[in-house]
Design a protein around this motif. Structure first.
Motif, PDB file in Angstrom:
ATOM      1  N   THR A 154      38.574  37.110  27.048  1.00  0.00           N
ATOM      2  CA  THR A 154      37.622  36.111  27.539  1.00  0.00           C
ATOM      3  C   THR A 154      37.961  35.729  28.977  1.00  0.00           C
ATOM      4  O   THR A 154      37.094  35.273  29.715  1.00  0.00           O
ATOM      5  N   THR A 155      39.200  35.942  29.374  1.00  0.00           N
ATOM      6  CA  THR A 155      39.610  35.698  30.757  1.00  0.00           C
ATOM      7  C   THR A 155      38.740  36.507  31.710  1.00  0.00           C
ATOM      8  O   THR A 155      38.330  36.025  32.770  1.00  0.00           O
ATOM      9  N   GLU A 156      38.450  37.727  31.319  1.00  0.00           N
ATOM     10  CA  GLU A 156      37.613  38.621  32.118  1.00  0.00           C
ATOM     11  C   GLU A 156      36.203  38.033  32.266  1.00  0.00           C
ATOM     12  O   GLU A 156      35.629  38.029  33.358  1.00  0.00           O
ATOM     13  N   LEU A 157      35.652  37.521  31.171  1.00  0.00           N
ATOM     14  CA  LEU A 157      34.315  36.926  31.196  1.00  0.00           C
ATOM     15  C   LEU A 157      34.306  35.626  32.004  1.00  0.00           C
ATOM     16  O   LEU A 157      33.378  35.372  32.779  1.00  0.00           O
ATOM     17  N   ASN A 158      35.344  34.806  31.811  1.00  0.00           N
ATOM     18  CA  ASN A 158      35.443  33.547  32.555  1.00  0.00           C
ATOM     19  C   ASN A 158      35.505  33.795  34.055  1.00  0.00           C
ATOM     20  O   ASN A 158      34.922  33.055  34.848  1.00  0.00           O
ATOM     21  N   LEU A 159      36.240  34.837  34.442  1.00  0.00           N
ATOM     22  CA  LEU A 159      36.384  35.177  35.856  1.00  0.00           C
ATOM     23  C   LEU A 159      35.017  35.487  36.468  1.00  0.00           C
ATOM     24  O   LEU A 159      34.665  34.967  37.534  1.00  0.00           O
ATOM     25  N   THR A 160      34.242  36.306  35.774  1.00  0.00           N
ATOM     26  CA  THR A 160      32.903  36.653  36.247  1.00  0.00           C
ATOM     27  C   THR A 160      32.037  35.403  36.390  1.00  0.00           C
ATOM     28  O   THR A 160      31.371  35.203  37.416  1.00  0.00           O
ATOM     29  N   ASP A 161      32.069  34.554  35.368  1.00  0.00           N
ATOM     30  CA  ASP A 161      31.270  33.322  35.396  1.00  0.00           C
ATOM     31  C   ASP A 161      31.685  32.407  36.546  1.00  0.00           C
ATOM     32  O   ASP A 161      30.838  31.827  37.226  1.00  0.00           O
ATOM     33  N   TYR A 162      32.992  32.270  36.748  1.00  0.00           N
ATOM     34  CA  TYR A 162      33.502  31.368  37.787  1.00  0.00           C
ATOM     35  C   TYR A 162      33.077  31.825  39.180  1.00  0.00           C
ATOM     36  O   TYR A 162      32.590  31.034  39.994  1.00  0.00           O
ATOM     37  N   PHE A 163      33.257  33.113  39.452  1.00  0.00           N
ATOM     38  CA  PHE A 163      32.893  33.625  40.776  1.00  0.00           C
ATOM     39  C   PHE A 163      31.379  33.561  41.000  1.00  0.00           C
ATOM     40  O   PHE A 163      30.919  33.212  42.084  1.00  0.00           O
ATOM     41  N   LYS A 164      30.612  33.855  39.968  1.00  0.00           N
ATOM     42  CA  LYS A 164      29.153  33.793  40.090  1.00  0.00           C
ATOM     43  C   LYS A 164      28.689  32.356  40.335  1.00  0.00           C
ATOM     44  O   LYS A 164      27.849  32.102  41.205  1.00  0.00           O
ATOM     45  N   ALA A 165      29.244  31.415  39.579  1.00  0.00           N
ATOM     46  CA  ALA A 165      28.858  30.005  39.719  1.00  0.00           C
ATOM     47  C   ALA A 165      29.178  29.459  41.107  1.00  0.00           C
ATOM     48  O   ALA A 165      28.495  28.560  41.606  1.00  0.00           O
ATOM     49  N   ASN A 166      30.213  30.016  41.734  1.00  0.00           N
ATOM     50  CA  ASN A 166      30.629  29.539  43.054  1.00  0.00           C
ATOM     51  C   ASN A 166      30.188  30.469  44.185  1.00  0.00           C
ATOM     52  O   ASN A 166      30.679  30.365  45.305  1.00  0.00           O
ATOM     53  N   LYS A 167      29.250  31.390  43.840  1.00  0.00           N
ATOM     54  CA  LYS A 167      28.660  32.308  44.825  1.00  0.00           C
ATOM     55  C   LYS A 167      29.728  33.065  45.619  1.00  0.00           C
ATOM     56  O   LYS A 167      29.672  33.176  46.842  1.00  0.00           O
ATOM     57  N   MET A 168      30.719  33.567  44.873  1.00  0.00           N
ATOM     58  CA  MET A 168      31.794  34.346  45.487  1.00  0.00           C
ATOM     59  C   MET A 168      31.804  35.745  44.874  1.00  0.00           C
ATOM     60  O   MET A 168      31.246  35.970  43.801  1.00  0.00           O
ATOM     61  N   THR A 169      32.460  36.668  45.554  1.00  0.00           N
ATOM     62  CA  THR A 169      32.613  38.029  45.047  1.00  0.00           C
ATOM     63  C   THR A 169      34.097  38.335  44.869  1.00  0.00           C
ATOM     64  O   THR A 169      34.959  37.674  45.460  1.00  0.00           O
ATOM     65  N   TYR A 170      34.382  39.333  44.047  1.00  0.00           N
ATOM     66  CA  TYR A 170      35.764  39.774  43.840  1.00  0.00           C
ATOM     67  C   TYR A 170      35.752  41.223  43.387  1.00  0.00           C
ATOM     68  O   TYR A 170      34.729  41.744  42.933  1.00  0.00           O
ATOM     69  N   LYS A 171      36.905  41.871  43.500  1.00  0.00           N
ATOM     70  CA  LYS A 171      37.058  43.242  43.014  1.00  0.00           C
ATOM     71  C   LYS A 171      38.079  43.215  41.878  1.00  0.00           C
ATOM     72  O   LYS A 171      39.243  42.881  42.101  1.00  0.00           O
ATOM     73  N   PRO A 172      37.666  43.545  40.640  1.00  0.00           N
ATOM     74  CA  PRO A 172      38.615  43.518  39.521  1.00  0.00           C
ATOM     75  C   PRO A 172      39.474  44.781  39.452  1.00  0.00           C
ATOM     76  O   PRO A 172      38.994  45.882  39.702  1.00  0.00           O
ATOM     77  N   ILE A 173      40.741  44.595  39.124  1.00  0.00           N
ATOM     78  CA  ILE A 173      41.653  45.697  38.801  1.00  0.00           C
ATOM     79  C   ILE A 173      42.111  45.409  37.372  1.00  0.00           C
ATOM     80  O   ILE A 173      42.823  44.435  37.134  1.00  0.00           O
ATOM     81  N   THR A 174      41.661  46.220  36.402  1.00  0.00           N
ATOM     82  CA  THR A 174      41.934  45.911  34.999  1.00  0.00           C
ATOM     83  C   THR A 174      43.114  46.706  34.444  1.00  0.00           C
ATOM     84  O   THR A 174      43.364  47.844  34.852  1.00  0.00           O
ATOM     85  N   TYR A 175      43.803  46.065  33.503  1.00  0.00           N
ATOM     86  CA  TYR A 175      44.963  46.655  32.823  1.00  0.00           C
ATOM     87  C   TYR A 175      44.830  46.405  31.324  1.00  0.00           C
ATOM     88  O   TYR A 175      44.127  45.492  30.900  1.00  0.00           O
ATOM     89  N   ASP A 176      45.556  47.192  30.536  1.00  0.00           N
ATOM     90  CA  ASP A 176      45.490  47.061  29.082  1.00  0.00           C
ATOM     91  C   ASP A 176      46.367  45.942  28.529  1.00  0.00           C
ATOM     92  O   ASP A 176      46.046  45.354  27.506  1.00  0.00           O
TER      93      ASP A 176
END
Length: 202
Positions: A154-176
């Motif tokens: 859910t951290t991944e989903l929260n991150l997307t929501d947070y950046f979208k709500a604050n009109k910011m962009t980011y580049k995710p680097i995902t790990y298992d």
């Protein structure tokens, strides 16, 4: 390192999950003589092995408590380390009897997985960890950042929501795993790492 916490990200609850057919699950556990308990792949204070290879932490203690209730012996536990992606499948397939690891209890998970969350044993929040050298004092200054994150959370989903709500962009680097995520940050693959605040302190 500097920890930035933001209240706008949802609070995470660690939950114990068991399969829907509780009576059948209990009979199966008793017939095997051990409890197969799903834990994390290593989160300090929750489920990690010590220098002698013994499992320690809050989630491990929950496994021991259930084994003690079922068998009268807290040592009758087989610990199964699982990534966030693996945890629900392992429980649904019967590979494990119960899941005791960082797992946010959401309405979607509660209604769509065919599992029962038995209760909350820990409340947490999400945070960002950044190096002091980049001079960031607020998560609102992370526009354009490269972010290390554990996949399937859910951290991944929260991150997307947070950046979208604050009109910011980011580049995710995902790990298992959580450990891989932190190591990715330490090795400089990203500007910031985000996870449960409790994991960032470790």
């Amino acid at each position: 390192m500097k920890l930035l916490k933001t209240a706008s990200l949802s609070v995470a609850a660690l939950a114990l999950a068991t399969s829907v057919s509780s009576a059948d699950t209990l009979d199966t556990i008793k017939s095997k003589g051990t409890l197969s308990c799903g834990v994390s792949t290593g989160i300090a204070g929750f489920s990690a092995t010590d220098s002698s290879g013994a499992w320690k932490g809050l989630d491990v203690d929950m496994c021991k408590a259930v084994a003690s209730a079922v068998f009268g012996d807290a040592s009758k536990v087989k610990y199964v380390p699982l990534t966030a992606k693996e945890r629900f499948t392992a429980l649904q397939s019967g590979e494990i009897d119960m899941l005791s690891r960082s797992t946010t209890w959401t309405n979607t998970r509660d209604t769509s997985l065919g599992l029962n969350f038995a209760g909350v044993n820990y409340y947490d929040g999400q945070g960002f960890l950044v190096s002091k050298s980049i001079g960031v004092k607020s998560a609102l200054e992370l526009d354009g950042a490269t972010v290390c994150i554990q996949a399937g959370t859910t951290t991944e989903l929260n991150l997307t929501d947070y950046f979208k709500a604050n009109k910011m962009t980011y580049k995710p680097i995902t790990y298992d795993t959580s450990g891989q995520t932190i190591e990715g940050f330490k090795s400089g693959r990203c500007d910031v790492v985000t996870s449960d605040a409790s994991q960032l302190y470790g």
